[in-house]
Design a protein around this motif. Sequence first.
Motif, PDB file in Angstrom:
ATOM      1  N   LEU A  19      23.475  -8.941 -12.704  1.00 53.52           N
ATOM      2  CA  LEU A  19      24.457  -7.967 -12.240  1.00 53.52           C
ATOM      3  C   LEU A  19      25.878  -8.483 -12.377  1.00 53.52           C
ATOM      4  CD1 LEU A  19      22.731  -6.473  -9.075  1.00 53.52           C
ATOM      5  CD2 LEU A  19      23.216  -5.317 -11.234  1.00 53.52           C
ATOM      6  N   VAL A  20      26.080  -9.756 -12.091  1.00 53.91           N
ATOM      7  CA  VAL A  20      27.418 -10.346 -12.218  1.00 53.91           C
ATOM      8  C   VAL A  20      27.853 -10.343 -13.682  1.00 53.91           C
ATOM      9  CG1 VAL A  20      28.703 -12.513 -12.019  1.00 53.91           C
ATOM     10  CG2 VAL A  20      27.294 -11.725 -10.122  1.00 53.91           C
ATOM     11  N   VAL A  21      26.949 -10.695 -14.584  1.00 58.45           N
ATOM     12  CA  VAL A  21      27.290 -10.734 -16.005  1.00 58.45           C
ATOM     13  C   VAL A  21      27.564  -9.330 -16.530  1.00 58.45           C
ATOM     14  CG1 VAL A  21      26.372 -11.265 -18.299  1.00 58.45           C
ATOM     15  CG2 VAL A  21      26.094 -12.881 -16.437  1.00 58.45           C
ATOM     16  N   THR A  22      26.764  -8.339 -16.137  1.00 59.35           N
ATOM     17  CA  THR A  22      26.979  -6.979 -16.629  1.00 59.35           C
ATOM     18  C   THR A  22      28.228  -6.348 -16.036  1.00 59.35           C
ATOM     19  OG1 THR A  22      25.521  -6.041 -14.935  1.00 59.35           O
ATOM     20  CG2 THR A  22      24.542  -6.553 -17.074  1.00 59.35           C
ATOM     21  N   ALA A  23      28.690  -6.837 -14.920  1.00 61.96           N
ATOM     22  CA  ALA A  23      29.921  -6.305 -14.333  1.00 61.96           C
ATOM     23  C   ALA A  23      31.125  -6.629 -15.203  1.00 61.96           C
ATOM     24  CB  ALA A  23      30.115  -6.868 -12.928  1.00 61.96           C
ATOM     25  N   CYS A  24      31.006  -7.635 -16.044  1.00 63.64           N
ATOM     26  CA  CYS A  24      32.099  -8.026 -16.927  1.00 63.64           C
ATOM     27  C   CYS A  24      32.142  -7.200 -18.207  1.00 63.64           C
ATOM     28  CB  CYS A  24      31.960  -9.498 -17.303  1.00 63.64           C
ATOM     29  SG  CYS A  24      32.015 -10.604 -15.879  1.00 63.64           S
ATOM     30  N   ALA A  25      31.098  -6.425 -18.476  1.00 65.18           N
ATOM     31  CA  ALA A  25      31.017  -5.666 -19.726  1.00 65.18           C
ATOM     32  C   ALA A  25      31.982  -4.487 -19.701  1.00 65.18           C
ATOM     33  CB  ALA A  25      29.596  -5.158 -19.924  1.00 65.18           C
TER      34      ALA A  25
END
Length: 98
Positions: A19-25
């Motif tokens: 979730l943290v990584v996809t929030a940067c997309a």
Amino acid sequence: MRDRTKRTARIALVAMAALVVTACASQVDAGVSREAGAPGFWWGLWHGFVFPFAWIGSLFDSDIAVYAVPNRGGWYDFGFFLGITVLGGGSVFGSKRR
């Protein structure tokens, strides 16, 4: 019981990291076009269907791309996804019995 707790904690940690990584997309605004000539659903379907051939061609020729940019956005993406999974045989290979 302790193994189950550790496993649950690992799964929760991986889910939170995802979730943290996809929030940067983010999507580049220049990649979406509303013009009449921009590829839409049907071109996305076709590009998804010919993806394996386009990918092999792109290895040898830099003028061949596997994904059209700019395109119509979500509808192009949906057609591309359907072309790869349904027409390209992606869903057939996953459903065969062993």
